[in-house]
Design an enzyme around this catalytic site. Structure first.
Site: not given
Ligand code: NAD
Length: 449
Positions: A98, A134, A219, A250, A382
């Site tokens: 997953k 992943k 999340t 997100n 999920s």
């Molecule tokens: P996303 O693409 O929705 O958002 C990422 C954000 O980070 C954006 O606003 C982007 O502009 C910003 N960003 C990128 N580089 C940056 C920097 N150098 N400085 C500041 N901001 C920066 O992605 P997401 O889904 O929110 O995921 C973010 C993190 O959370 C990742 O590590 C992902 O693996 C983790 N995560 C996501 C989920 C999920 O359900 N979406 C679940 C668990 C963990």
């Protein structure tokens, strides 16, 4: 590049020049942050604390299966471009693989492997019956049109279709992928399965296609529950707590909005274009509306009375009570850790803190709630989505949120108690909880082929 003024090739110069280039590239390779090695360091420390032998957990140091695919995509201008993608199936000991799919120009196999390992540990900490995996594609999705993105996603799905499925490996969104991406994967997979309806092959899909209510916010909501429980341990509450959030996607954007609604003061937030800071707090309703109005609306161009614009990393060192890194891995380095002022860090992102930074934070007495616990709300919901798909029976949003709260608060308590028992950090407490569960299941299965 060699200096343009050289008219004829000077062999001695070029030999020296090439040697210098080689040296620079070696230094770069040596110093490149490797999240997989970072994960292994913590895993080995956890195993050491538990007193288990290297043989007991050797299998957990490697992915079970790694797939690299090359996806040719017909671009809008008529030429064909080939993209490299990956799916790493790290562990199936506790259930089907997953984990999300990431689209990013810096994504590589090492990053995806680390993310797949963290998923395996995260699902075990949450106590849900999954292993971990992943996926990712090395691509800057902003440079592609919607049509190109759809063709890329369908091509990637075709390439990994033989190894995914509702009872084998279940992808979900991650950085730069969303419910639309999941809809394309689902449709391609169903077509390749002879037109069967198999909504459980992906989670995080639109509700119209069998997605769960509450998944989009899960999340961020999980981050809120975990932060609330951590503050409680210190006799504090969310109300009035000053929070800084790195990342406005997100996880970060939604967490910041929910925390604001729960009474926190969001004093700083950032995206990849920069950070904003306000001592009296940012108006999150205004900020969220601005971000939601267009994907082109970036932090660097946001205006509100009383805010100050800072560079990207600025958000990490503002005087907040709690810091939520929710962007990418390797954000809190050893250098930045020295300047962090928050007393608590709740890791919304996967792997935002390097092992070296962790040591600095521990020495400074900063409580770090680790990623594999703090951002598990996404995979927990999920799991609920998958359960609803398998039953063909759908729950209300209240039911989803309430089950999420029960599951993540219970995981938090287990990790907290484990950290107390082993007199260690919450990160090692979470790893020990996960390793214990995975190793126990593996032992029960016996040593088959
Ligand atoms: P996303 O693409 O929705 O958002 C990422 C954000 O980070 C954006 O606003 C982007 O502009 C910003 N960003 C990128 N580089 C940056 C920097 N150098 N400085 C500041 N901001 C920066 O992605 P997401 O889904 O929110 O995921 C973010 C993190 O959370 C990742 O590590 C992902 O693996 C983790 N995560 C996501 C989920 C999920 O359900 N979406 C679940 C668990 C963990």
């Amino acid at each position: 590049k060699p200096p343009f003024c050289l008219k004829s090739i000077d062999k001695t110069f070029f030999t020296a020049y090439n040697k210098a280039l080689l040296f620079v590239s070696e230094v770069k390779t040596m110093s490149k942050y490797d999240p997989y090695q970072n994960m292994l360091k913590v895993l080995d420390s956890a195993a050491g604390k538990m007193g288990i032998t290297a043989d007991d957990y050797a299998f957990l140091r490697y992915p079970e299966r790694t797939i690299t695919v090359h996806v040719p995509v017909k671009m809008d201008d008529g030429h064909t471009k080939v993209f490299e993608g990956y799916r790493v199936q790290y562990s199936s000991v506790r259930g089907p693989y997953k984990g999300g799919i990431r689209y990013h120009r810096d994504t590589d196999l090492g990053e995806v492997t680390a993310l797949a390992a963290w998923m395996s540990l995260k699902c075990a900490v949450a106590g849900i019956p999954y292993g971990g995996g992943k996926g990712g594609i090395t691509v800057d999705p902003r440079a592609l049109s919607m049509g190109e993105l759809e063709r890329l996603t369908r091509g990637y799905t075709k390439a990994i279709a033989p190894v995914i499925g509702p009872d084998m490996d279940i992808p979900a969104p991650d950085v730069n992928t969303n419910s639309q991406t999941m809809a394309w994967i689902l449709d391609t997979f169903n077509l390749l399965s002879g037109g069967k309806s198999l909504p459980g092959v992906v989670t995080g899909k639109p509700t119209e296609l069998g997605g769960s209510l509450g998944r989009n916010e899960s999340t961020g909501r999980g981050v809120l529950f975990v932060m609330r429980e951590t503050l409680k341990k210190f006799g504090k509450s969310l109300a009035g707590t000053k929070v800084a959030v790195q990342g406005a996607g997100n996880v970060g954007g939604i967490a910041a909005q929910l925390l604001y609604e729960a009474g926190c003061t969001i004093i700083a937030i950032s995206d990849s274009t920069g950070s904003i800071y306000s001592e009296k707090g940012i108006d999150m309703n205004k900020f969220t509306a601005y971000k939601e109005a267009s994907t082109k609306n970036k932090v660097a161009n946001y205006e509100e009375e009383g805010i100050v614009h800072l560079p990207c990393e600025g958000v990490l060192t503002v005087p907040a009570d709690v810091l939520v890194p929710a962007a990418l891995e390797n954000s809190i380095t050893e250098e930045i850790a020295k300047d962090v002022k928050a007393k608590i860090i709740v890791e919304g992102a996967n792997g935002p803190t390097t092992a070296e930074a962790d040591a600095v934070l521990e020495e400074k007495g900063i409580t770090v709630v680790p990623d594999i616990l703090a951002n598990s709300g996404g995979v927990i919901v999920s799991y609920f989505e998958w359960v609803q798909n398998l039953q063909n029976y759908y729950w209300s949003e209240e039911e989803v949120n309430s089950r999420l709260e029960t599951t993540i608060v219970s995981a938090f308590e287990t990790v907290w108690k484990c950290a107390e028992k082993y007199k260690t950090s919450l990160r090692l407490g979470a790893y020990i909880t996960a390793v214990d569960r995975i190793v126990t299941t593996k032992k029960l299965k016996g040593s088959a082929i």
